[in-house]
Write a protein that holds these residues in place. Sequence first.
Motif, PDB file in Angstrom:
ATOM      1  N   ALA A 128       0.865  -1.271  -0.139  1.00 22.93           N
ATOM      2  CA  ALA A 128      -0.192  -0.150   0.044  1.00 22.93           C
ATOM      3  C   ALA A 128       0.940   1.096   0.103  1.00 22.93           C
ATOM      4  O   ALA A 128       1.922   1.301   0.984  1.00 22.93           O
ATOM      5  CB  ALA A 128      -0.900   0.071   1.224  1.00 22.93           C
ATOM      6  N   LEU A 129       0.645   2.044  -0.922  1.00 24.70           N
ATOM      7  CA  LEU A 129       1.488   3.194  -1.200  1.00 24.70           C
ATOM      8  C   LEU A 129       0.796   4.454  -0.369  1.00 24.70           C
ATOM      9  O   LEU A 129      -0.428   4.825  -0.766  1.00 24.70           O
ATOM     10  CB  LEU A 129       1.626   3.583  -2.408  1.00 24.70           C
ATOM     11  CG  LEU A 129       2.837   4.503  -2.792  1.00 24.70           C
ATOM     12  CD1 LEU A 129       4.170   4.223  -2.626  1.00 24.70           C
ATOM     13  CD2 LEU A 129       2.782   4.883  -4.412  1.00 24.70           C
ATOM     14  N   SER A 130       1.505   5.327   0.249  1.00 24.62           N
ATOM     15  CA  SER A 130       1.068   6.423   0.989  1.00 24.62           C
ATOM     16  C   SER A 130       1.654   7.794   0.442  1.00 24.62           C
ATOM     17  O   SER A 130       2.888   7.690   0.293  1.00 24.62           O
ATOM     18  CB  SER A 130       1.463   6.519   2.266  1.00 24.62           C
ATOM     19  OG  SER A 130       0.818   5.486   3.176  1.00 24.62           O
ATOM     20  N   VAL A 131       0.664   8.721  -0.064  1.00 23.12           N
ATOM     21  CA  VAL A 131       1.267   9.923  -0.543  1.00 23.12           C
ATOM     22  C   VAL A 131       0.910  11.157  -0.104  1.00 23.12           C
ATOM     23  O   VAL A 131      -0.231  11.048   0.769  1.00 23.12           O
ATOM     24  CB  VAL A 131       0.883  10.145  -2.221  1.00 23.12           C
ATOM     25  CG1 VAL A 131       1.687   8.574  -2.993  1.00 23.12           C
ATOM     26  CG2 VAL A 131      -0.565   9.828  -2.309  1.00 23.12           C
ATOM     27  N   PRO A 132       1.458  12.210  -0.406  1.00 21.64           N
ATOM     28  CA  PRO A 132       0.840  13.527   0.398  1.00 21.64           C
ATOM     29  C   PRO A 132      -0.715  13.752   0.116  1.00 21.64           C
ATOM     30  O   PRO A 132      -1.108  13.186  -0.926  1.00 21.64           O
ATOM     31  CB  PRO A 132       1.830  14.712  -0.369  1.00 21.64           C
ATOM     32  CG  PRO A 132       2.813  13.849  -0.419  1.00 21.64           C
ATOM     33  CD  PRO A 132       2.643  12.563  -1.004  1.00 21.64           C
ATOM     34  N   SER A 133      -1.332  14.517   0.777  1.00 20.52           N
ATOM     35  CA  SER A 133      -2.645  14.967   0.794  1.00 20.52           C
ATOM     36  C   SER A 133      -3.004  15.600  -0.576  1.00 20.52           C
ATOM     37  O   SER A 133      -2.444  16.517  -1.030  1.00 20.52           O
ATOM     38  CB  SER A 133      -3.245  15.693   1.904  1.00 20.52           C
ATOM     39  OG  SER A 133      -4.491  16.088   1.728  1.00 20.52           O
ATOM     40  N   GLY A 134      -4.011  14.940  -1.325  1.00 19.14           N
ATOM     41  CA  GLY A 134      -4.159  15.676  -2.536  1.00 19.14           C
ATOM     42  C   GLY A 134      -3.599  15.056  -3.767  1.00 19.14           C
ATOM     43  O   GLY A 134      -4.104  15.040  -4.863  1.00 19.14           O
ATOM     44  N   ARG A 188       7.666  12.991   0.851  1.00 17.12           N
ATOM     45  CA  ARG A 188       7.888  11.658   0.998  1.00 17.12           C
ATOM     46  C   ARG A 188       6.837  10.768   0.394  1.00 17.12           C
ATOM     47  O   ARG A 188       5.793  10.793   0.779  1.00 17.12           O
ATOM     48  CB  ARG A 188       8.289  11.564   2.440  1.00 17.12           C
ATOM     49  CG  ARG A 188       8.584  10.095   2.844  1.00 17.12           C
ATOM     50  CD  ARG A 188       8.574   9.924   4.417  1.00 17.12           C
ATOM     51  NE  ARG A 188       9.810  10.892   5.196  1.00 17.12           N
ATOM     52  CZ  ARG A 188       9.784  10.957   6.282  1.00 17.12           C
ATOM     53  NH1 ARG A 188       8.930  10.325   6.954  1.00 17.12           N
ATOM     54  NH2 ARG A 188      10.648  11.640   6.938  1.00 17.12           N
ATOM     55  N   LEU A 189       7.214   9.848  -0.260  1.00 12.39           N
ATOM     56  CA  LEU A 189       6.349   8.631  -0.487  1.00 12.39           C
ATOM     57  C   LEU A 189       6.665   7.518   0.203  1.00 12.39           C
ATOM     58  O   LEU A 189       7.980   7.185   0.445  1.00 12.39           O
ATOM     59  CB  LEU A 189       6.544   8.286  -1.640  1.00 12.39           C
ATOM     60  CG  LEU A 189       6.408   9.425  -3.226  1.00 12.39           C
ATOM     61  CD1 LEU A 189       6.396   8.820  -4.382  1.00 12.39           C
ATOM     62  CD2 LEU A 189       5.110   9.949  -2.898  1.00 12.39           C
ATOM     63  N   ALA A 190       5.653   6.611   0.993  1.00 15.27           N
ATOM     64  CA  ALA A 190       5.802   5.632   1.854  1.00 15.27           C
ATOM     65  C   ALA A 190       5.251   4.606   1.555  1.00 15.27           C
ATOM     66  O   ALA A 190       4.033   4.801   0.622  1.00 15.27           O
ATOM     67  CB  ALA A 190       5.566   6.140   3.206  1.00 15.27           C
ATOM     68  N   ALA A 191       5.553   3.212   1.883  1.00 17.94           N
ATOM     69  CA  ALA A 191       4.870   2.281   1.411  1.00 17.94           C
ATOM     70  C   ALA A 191       4.751   1.235   2.576  1.00 17.94           C
ATOM     71  O   ALA A 191       5.698   1.069   3.321  1.00 17.94           O
ATOM     72  CB  ALA A 191       5.795   1.557   0.226  1.00 17.94           C
ATOM     73  N   ASN A 192       3.742   0.292   2.510  1.00 16.40           N
ATOM     74  CA  ASN A 192       3.667  -0.691   3.561  1.00 16.40           C
ATOM     75  C   ASN A 192       3.512  -2.142   2.976  1.00 16.40           C
ATOM     76  O   ASN A 192       2.788  -2.276   2.138  1.00 16.40           O
ATOM     77  CB  ASN A 192       2.613  -0.280   4.541  1.00 16.40           C
ATOM     78  CG  ASN A 192       2.456  -1.210   5.888  1.00 16.40           C
ATOM     79  OD1 ASN A 192       3.387  -1.329   6.683  1.00 16.40           O
ATOM     80  ND2 ASN A 192       1.388  -2.223   6.023  1.00 16.40           N
ATOM     81  N   LEU A 193       4.207  -3.054   3.388  1.00 12.84           N
ATOM     82  CA  LEU A 193       4.459  -4.348   2.759  1.00 12.84           C
ATOM     83  C   LEU A 193       3.586  -5.270   3.912  1.00 12.84           C
ATOM     84  O   LEU A 193       4.022  -5.290   5.079  1.00 12.84           O
ATOM     85  CB  LEU A 193       5.497  -4.772   2.632  1.00 12.84           C
ATOM     86  CG  LEU A 193       5.671  -6.436   2.205  1.00 12.84           C
ATOM     87  CD1 LEU A 193       4.812  -6.766   0.870  1.00 12.84           C
ATOM     88  CD2 LEU A 193       7.191  -6.589   1.985  1.00 12.84           C
ATOM     89  N   THR A 194       2.412  -5.878   3.564  1.00 11.10           N
ATOM     90  CA  THR A 194       1.821  -6.829   4.510  1.00 11.10           C
ATOM     91  C   THR A 194       1.797  -8.299   3.827  1.00 11.10           C
ATOM     92  O   THR A 194       1.997  -8.308   2.528  1.00 11.10           O
ATOM     93  CB  THR A 194       0.329  -6.528   4.696  1.00 11.10           C
ATOM     94  OG1 THR A 194      -0.210  -6.311   3.384  1.00 11.10           O
ATOM     95  CG2 THR A 194       0.501  -5.109   5.289  1.00 11.10           C
TER      96      THR A 194
END
Length: 894
Positions: free
Chosen positions: A354-360, A395-401
């Motif tokens: 799952a990739l997390s990006v800045p708002s918008g 910053r782009l963040a990612a979570n690996l499950t």
Amino acid sequence: MRRLALPAVLSAVLAASALALAGAPARAQAAPPPDPGGLDVLFVGAHPDDEAGALSTFGQWNEFDGARVGVLTVTRGEGGGNAVGTEEGPPLGLLRENEERRAVGKAGVGDVHYLDKVDFYYTVSAPLTDEAWGHDESLAKVVRLVRATRPKLIVTMEPAPLPGQHGHHQQAARLATEAYFAAADSKKFPEQLGKERLRPWSAGRLFLAGGASGATGSACARDFTPATPAALAYGVWNGRASARNGGKTWAQVERDAARTYVSQGWGGFPDVPVDPEKNGCDYFTQIHSRVPFTLGNTDPTGMLEGALKPSKGGLPLGTEFSLTTESFGVTAGKAFTVTAHARSPRALPGGKVALSVPSGWTVTGSGDLGTVGSRERTARFTVTPPAGAANGRARLAANLTTGQGSGQTAVPVEVRPAVTGVQEPLPRVADFDAWAEKTGVPALSGRMKRVLTLASGKSRTVRVDLANSAGSAQQGTVKLGLPEGFAADAASKPYELAAGAKGSVTFTVTNTDASLPTSNQGGTGGDYDFTVTTASASGGTDVQRGGLELVPTAELPKAQNAPAVDGKEGPGEYPGPELDLSRLWEGTACESAADCSATGKVTWTDEALNVLVKVRDEARGTVLGADDCKRHWRTDSVEIAVDPRGDSENTSTTFKTGVFPGMADGKPCFERDADHHQGPGGETAPGMKVAATVNEPYDGYVIETSIPFTALPSAVDPARMGLNIFVYDSDTRDKVGQTRIGWSTWGGVQGDPYRWGLVSLPGHTPPSGVPGTPEPPVMPTDAAVSVDSPESIVQAARTGVPLAGGPAAPPWRTARIEGKPAVSGGSVTFRLAATGPGTAHVHVWDGKVLGTKKVAVDRAGTRTVTVPGASGVLAVAFEAKGGGTASSAAPISG
């Protein structure tokens, strides 16, 4: 070389190692670790003491987490100063090695590797350092050491040319960064993988020391400010108590370790606060990661997560997880691709990112990986910043499950407008940014403020570099927002750029108010800041910051008659202006003009530059022996720096001389340092004359010198010669200076020719035979080497990691100690068993070298060798004919 104390712990380690290597009974010693050369953490620096500011962290990891930490030091620091003796060159390097080993030992660091590169002199130039060290050979050595020691984490120095940053530090960090990637690549240095039987090695994470700031106290690990937006920084509090050091805080232990570097004048460092809450953090910034970790982890071991310790989410150690982007620079409203990469030593079903990006911002892509195993799995995302996204880093963040745990990673990007306009970089900045892009760490670029120097009251061109990242042609204008006292030749200038093209516009900028302060007294910290505004007709504006640094300037008239070089000013000898040399550039501020201040005058004849410097000084520093005319910064002295063409990128094309007003024999002396030809003055500057007057009772001194134009690296440009004069002030007897003042002053300015003052010599004609451009510099090459270091040899014998980052001697061409050495009549005799030709370097060492011998071996066989010395350790380094080393050691007993 003076006798150095041999710590009991080190002595025991050496004896145990030697016993094991000599084949003696090992009943009294613990079983050696299965991988004596392996490391968990490797710090890469340029000189002994470069690791000193991080020892608190390394010591904690060792004490509380069992991490085995090692140090790789490119040089032995033989080009540095010596506050405790007269050793220089290789003997000083071996002394500094001993200091480093004792210092890092306080943090539980047992392995220190050296590359045997020369510490040639202080420079701010990484390219010069790269040339002097030899890039490919140096990188091969670092890669070999990484592959041999297999660190899970690599920590290094700042690779960027930040103001005052030593070029050796920069280059050591560049080598560490390149090696982090190259060691994992089987296509890089394949001979190490075939002939030498090493294997590729992928360290988990790479950090630089620094890159953040915060307050003191335990909260410093949570409350700090990264130097660069979107950077991943960590703090490790050094107020933590060390049980194995009697309850001292690790800040105290680190300070004790720093005091070991007495040759560098560190022995008198003051105590750190006893209250732990008055101590701060060591800070580190992540350069790259291959492994999963937890964002926001403020534990002291947060940097070890995923590399040395399993990720908190439960993914098995050895799992790799990272993000790459289509490019570091992205454009608002324009989509780009982000790829997640994952692999694991064991099958992890149900992998999803799952990739997390800045708002918008918007993201498309499923993130499904399936089962993550030994073969890399990837997931691609399309990311689009909104049309109105703010410029700058994000910053782009990612979570690996997976079915067996989870972990995170992150990567920065930089939002840029369609057209960017930035002030032209200094050559060293352009070089670094190109290196960062090529090496795959573009986030390290763009962190250096762009500055240019301008002579007070003069004009210069200022280029603005443009880049169009849009998919269509762009046109618009560029405007400089200059501060008061400066003007440009036009309010704005137009540009036109094709899609994806680069270009530039150039302004002529003039300092219209010559009364503005120059040097570090001007503007903010020496910079007169301005803005570069690049507007596009299609919409969008880029605003960048630049800086102008005013340097002092003077017109130097020709002398009617050559001044008498007698240490005093005669009537009419110096018709030019009096230069103010009292600006502080480093160290403790002068308490008064009487404490430390100076003026200078410069004139010239057809044959020479003539310089007169008057220094006021209340307390005289160490008076050095007549045989110790070197490294002028250790006591009261004057440094004169000349850049003949006024365009040198580094000091290798300049003339720099240090002048001592009086030695123990009552006479002045001079040398050249960190320039085109460093060394004793008589050898490197033929025809130069020096005289001095030291006031009695002492309240200062006068130095006078005549520098032949023929001693300069090249002919002088009469309209633009670089010049600086520095005064070094020491009020102590420990060969350590406290204050540095001068004419054109910034931190580290002795290595920054572009920041020196600019002078003209109206009517000057260069003497015949003086080259128009400098010939190649004469660089110091005399480095301390590992085959002459018993401490390095014993370590190599213990760990099996060859000396100096080189290869191991092949089994058919090696030699080692055979049996037990015998002592008789103050000497030790032993058998040297060789399987092929080479050279054996034999040492007897018990904290000092008691005896040494070089033995030429022309063929296989066993020979008897006798060397002076009857105690300590026998250490033998064998250099095989054709390349490679072998090390052996044995204890000596009567």
